[in-house]
Design a protein around this motif. Sequence first.
Motif, short mmCIF file in Angstrom:
data_model
loop_
_atom_site.label_atom_id
_atom_site.label_comp_id
_atom_site.label_asym_id
_atom_site.label_seq_id
_atom_site.Cartn_x
_atom_site.Cartn_y
_atom_site.Cartn_z
N SER A 8 0.86 -1.18 0.00
CA SER A 8 0.00 0.00 0.00
C SER A 8 0.89 1.23 0.00
N ASP A 10 0.63 3.70 2.01
CA ASP A 10 0.97 3.97 3.42
C ASP A 10 2.14 3.12 3.90
N ASN A 11 2.17 1.85 3.51
CA ASN A 11 3.29 1.00 3.92
C ASN A 11 4.61 1.52 3.35
N ARG A 13 5.27 4.68 2.45
CA ARG A 13 5.56 5.94 3.16
C ARG A 13 6.08 5.68 4.57
N SER A 14 5.65 4.59 5.18
CA SER A 14 6.08 4.24 6.55
C SER A 14 7.41 3.50 6.56
N SER A 93 -4.54 5.72 -0.38
CA SER A 93 -3.25 5.49 0.26
C SER A 93 -3.29 4.29 1.21
N HIS A 94 -4.48 3.94 1.71
CA HIS A 94 -4.61 2.80 2.62
C HIS A 94 -4.92 1.50 1.88
#
Length: 158
Positions: A8, A10-11, A13-14, A93-94
């Motif tokens: 994802s 988000d993953n 970006r994290s 994003s999720h």
Amino acid sequence: MVKNFMISVDNIRSGRLHTLITNAFSHIKQLDIISNMITLYFFGTAIGRYFGPQYLLKLYLAGALAGSIFYVAYKAFVAPLFHKIDKRGFPHSHAPALGASGATTAILLLYIFLFPKKTIFVDFIIPVPAALVGVLIIGKDIWRVLQVRLPLKFDSSS
């Protein structure tokens, strides 16, 4: 599962870059894993015999990585232009994804490019020349891209 095996935006970006690969080693739907493993067995065996098992592994990983990068790029840059959420109700994003389709498609397409005159039995029944299967796979992907139309006006409220 979501943090370590699903791709994802988000993953990424994290900093969970490992999900670019780990998503290709898990599935949600039984039919998806069966389909991908049948493709891997029949076409991967031929590629492995032709180039060796190390090459097959590298191709699998490269296909998984390419599929993940395209998915993340689509969810990060293209999909938000059309809708705030995806069809499952996730903000783009999720929106997670997983599966080996990118990896097995890379293997299948290499097989098709190497052996375009071989016969592939679609759904184990319909004999189709490999070259035609390749055209259909690539054509289907191009058709999906062409179906994405940019909105004529950007609505500032969306």
